[in-house]
Design an enzyme around this catalytic site. Structure first.
Site, PDB file in Angstrom:
ATOM      1  N   SER A 192      11.644   5.799  14.913  1.00  0.00           N
ATOM      2  CA  SER A 192      10.476   5.342  15.663  1.00  0.00           C
ATOM      3  C   SER A 192      10.931   4.996  17.081  1.00  0.00           C
ATOM      4  CB  SER A 192       9.845   4.120  14.980  1.00  0.00           C
ATOM      5  OG  SER A 192       9.355   4.463  13.704  1.00  0.00           O
ATOM      6  N   CYS A 230       3.363   8.686   1.423  1.00  0.00           N
ATOM      7  CA  CYS A 230       3.919   7.685   2.327  1.00  0.00           C
ATOM      8  C   CYS A 230       4.171   6.414   1.520  1.00  0.00           C
ATOM      9  CB  CYS A 230       2.954   7.428   3.477  1.00  0.00           C
ATOM     10  SG  CYS A 230       3.570   6.281   4.726  1.00  0.00           S
ATOM     11  N   ASN A 287      -3.443   4.947  16.742  1.00  0.00           N
ATOM     12  CA  ASN A 287      -4.561   4.658  15.833  1.00  0.00           C
ATOM     13  C   ASN A 287      -5.000   3.215  16.042  1.00  0.00           C
ATOM     14  OD1 ASN A 287      -4.640   7.210  14.304  1.00  0.00           O
ATOM     15  ND2 ASN A 287      -2.582   6.617  13.671  1.00  0.00           N
ATOM     16  N   SER A 317      12.257   6.767   7.629  1.00  0.00           N
ATOM     17  CA  SER A 317      11.963   6.391   9.013  1.00  0.00           C
ATOM     18  C   SER A 317      12.482   4.988   9.300  1.00  0.00           C
ATOM     19  CB  SER A 317      10.453   6.445   9.264  1.00  0.00           C
ATOM     20  OG  SER A 317      10.155   6.044  10.587  1.00  0.00           O
ATOM     21  N   CYS A 347       1.614  -1.644  16.086  1.00  0.00           N
ATOM     22  CA  CYS A 347       1.486  -1.383  14.654  1.00  0.00           C
ATOM     23  C   CYS A 347       0.747  -2.514  13.954  1.00  0.00           C
ATOM     24  CB  CYS A 347       2.889  -1.212  14.055  1.00  0.00           C
ATOM     25  SG  CYS A 347       2.897  -0.866  12.287  1.00  0.00           S
ATOM     26  N   CYS A 364       6.166  -6.799   6.961  1.00  0.00           N
ATOM     27  CA  CYS A 364       7.159  -6.151   7.819  1.00  0.00           C
ATOM     28  C   CYS A 364       7.829  -7.202   8.687  1.00  0.00           C
ATOM     29  CB  CYS A 364       6.518  -5.074   8.687  1.00  0.00           C
ATOM     30  SG  CYS A 364       7.722  -4.048   9.556  1.00  0.00           S
ATOM     31  N   CYS A 419      -1.214   6.377  10.527  1.00  0.00           N
ATOM     32  CA  CYS A 419       0.068   5.808  10.938  1.00  0.00           C
ATOM     33  C   CYS A 419      -0.133   4.506  11.704  1.00  0.00           C
ATOM     34  CB  CYS A 419       0.799   6.824  11.825  1.00  0.00           C
ATOM     35  SG  CYS A 419       2.422   6.295  12.319  1.00  0.00           S
ATOM     36  N   GLU A 453       0.819  -1.208   0.000  1.00  0.00           N
ATOM     37  CA  GLU A 453       0.000   0.000   0.000  1.00  0.00           C
ATOM     38  C   GLU A 453       0.857   1.264   0.000  1.00  0.00           C
ATOM     39  OE1 GLU A 453      -4.048  -1.500   2.272  1.00  0.00           O
ATOM     40  OE2 GLU A 453      -2.482  -0.604   3.506  1.00  0.00           O
ATOM     41  N   CYS A 480       6.463  -4.635  15.783  1.00  0.00           N
ATOM     42  CA  CYS A 480       6.153  -3.604  16.773  1.00  0.00           C
ATOM     43  C   CYS A 480       4.702  -3.794  17.227  1.00  0.00           C
ATOM     44  CB  CYS A 480       6.354  -2.215  16.184  1.00  0.00           C
ATOM     45  SG  CYS A 480       8.073  -1.892  15.698  1.00  0.00           S
TER      46      CYS A 480
END
Length: 402
Positions: free
Chosen positions: A253, A137, A332, A231, A151, A144, A375, A124, A148
């Site tokens: 982060s 972004c 979020n 990042s 996330c 990933c 995020c 995405e 984390c």
């Protein structure tokens, strides 16, 4: 006796698995996609296809201009290349774009695209428009590696690195959608890029570097390195190379100021601790008061949001003499998330303590929440799972991490 070659990245442990590099899947039609190739790469591709070397050098220069400056996707549009040569090029090459599976627009104007690669992998990208800027972004991996805990993307399995072409292709697709060809430095909606999408950019260093060089080339996409931020969750051994070889702004982060809490929410901290990470920030090439390091700090209720945490954050930034600003990010939420969002009052108190110490600490306004584009929410539709499945996967990951 052969001398051992140095590794481009450290051998990963169970905390930070990285994919084994592998050749991109060939297109079913056998053609070569030119997106992601440098000027030399274009020349080499033409020569390999049988073009005479002197002509290949000229054609590569022309192709570069049409692809990266004017956004052409068809050879027939290239008016300074002889028409008789268009079929030869079209038979052997393609100027691709990621396949768009779904495009969504938030009530606040944020746009999210679900993209698919030729080998069927989904990823995405998100465009966030503001009054004075427009930020894209960009993702660097399918899935990933870092797990984390706050996330949503981190609950995905890591599949593979994105190629340089797939990374720069996201920028070019956004330009297509915004009607911003040919490249021009002024009046663009897409003004900034953040490597903050799916994946850890420093675990795909070579492809990220090569893609961003295409983006920053003044004869191509022509976006200034000062407009690009990468990042990282703290891949310490690669941070200096990032500054030296790419030279873009750095965001880290951080999300916690103690070993105990950061070990929990950013497991990579168990390999590269806070002190080691902050020293790498202090040593980052090009960091100064005009180009400050950004610390991303997601606000988790009763976990990392106390006044004591804020004061410790100030102490650490001062200890390492860091030219820094702090982005405070309200958490979020997503189905199965193990945390809650800090209250507005708590976030305001935290921000005030950091501000009063002379360090910028704005609170980021959540964007695109209604389309899961905020995020930490990026996760492909193909990976959506039930609450029970999410809980089971989270439990399995925690057991594996020890």
């Amino acid at each position: 006796m052969q001398t051992a070659q140095p590794l481009s990245i450290p051998i990963p442990g169970h905390i930070d698995p990285v994919p084994v590099p592998r050749a991109p899947a060939a297109r079913a039609d056998g053609r070569v996609d030119l997106i992601g190739l440098s000027k030399d790469g274009l020349r080499e591709a033409l020569s390999a296809a049988g073009m005479e070397p002197k002509q290949a050098k000229l054609r590569a220069k022309q192709l570069w201009h049409w692809i990266y400056n004017r956004g052409a996707t068809e050879f027939a549009a290239m008016t300074d290349i002889a028409k008789a040569q268009h079929p030869w090029l079209a038979e052997r090459f393609v100027i691709g774009r990621p396949e768009v599976i779904e495009a969504q627009v938030s009530t606040d104007g944020t746009r999210k695209w679900l993209l698919r690669s030729p080998d069927g992998q989904d990823y995405e990208m998100v465009f966030i428009p503001d009054a004075d800027r427009g930020t894209l972004c960009v993702s660097s991996q399918v899935g990933c590696t870092l797990n984390c805990r706050f996330c949503h993307t981190g609950t995905m399995r890591l599949v593979r690195n994105l190629t340089a072409g797939e990374i720069v292709g996201q920028v070019m697709l956004a330009r297509d959608s915004l009607g911003e060809w040919p490249s021009q430095p002024e009046g663009r909606m897409l003004t900034n890029i953040v490597m903050m999408g799916m994946g850890e950019p420093l675990y795909n260093f070579d492809n990220v570097r090569d893609a961003l060089k295409l983006v920053m080339d003044g004869d191509g996409l022509a976006l200034s390195k000062r407009r690009i931020t990468l990042s990282t969750s703290g891949v310490v051994p690669m941070m200096a190379r990032c500054g030296e070889e790419i030279g873009v702004n750095l965001a880290v982060s951080l999300h916690a100021v103690t070993k105990e809490v950061r070990d929990e929410i950013v497991p990579l901290n168990r390999k590269y601790g806070i002190e080691e990470l902050l020293q790498a920030c202090a040593d980052y090439p090009g960091a100064n008061n005009a180009r400050r390091i950004t610390f991303e700090y997601v606000m988790l209720k009763d976990k990392n949001d106390s006044d004591a945490d804020a004061r410790e954050l100030v102490r650490l930034i001062r200890k390492y003499k860091l030219p820094a600003k702090v982005n405070l990010i309200p958490f979020n939420p997503w189905p199965g998330a193990p945390y809650d969002t800090s209250t507005p009052e708590r976030i305001r108190s935290f921000s005030n303590i950091v501000f009063e110490a002379g360090i910028s600490a704005p609170v980021r306004t959540p964007r695109g929440r209604d389309i899961d584009a905020a995020c930490g929410q990026l996760k492909t539709a193909a990976e959506k799972k039930s609450r029970a499945e999410l809980d089971r996967l989270a439990e399995e990951k925690q057991v594996a991490l020890g």
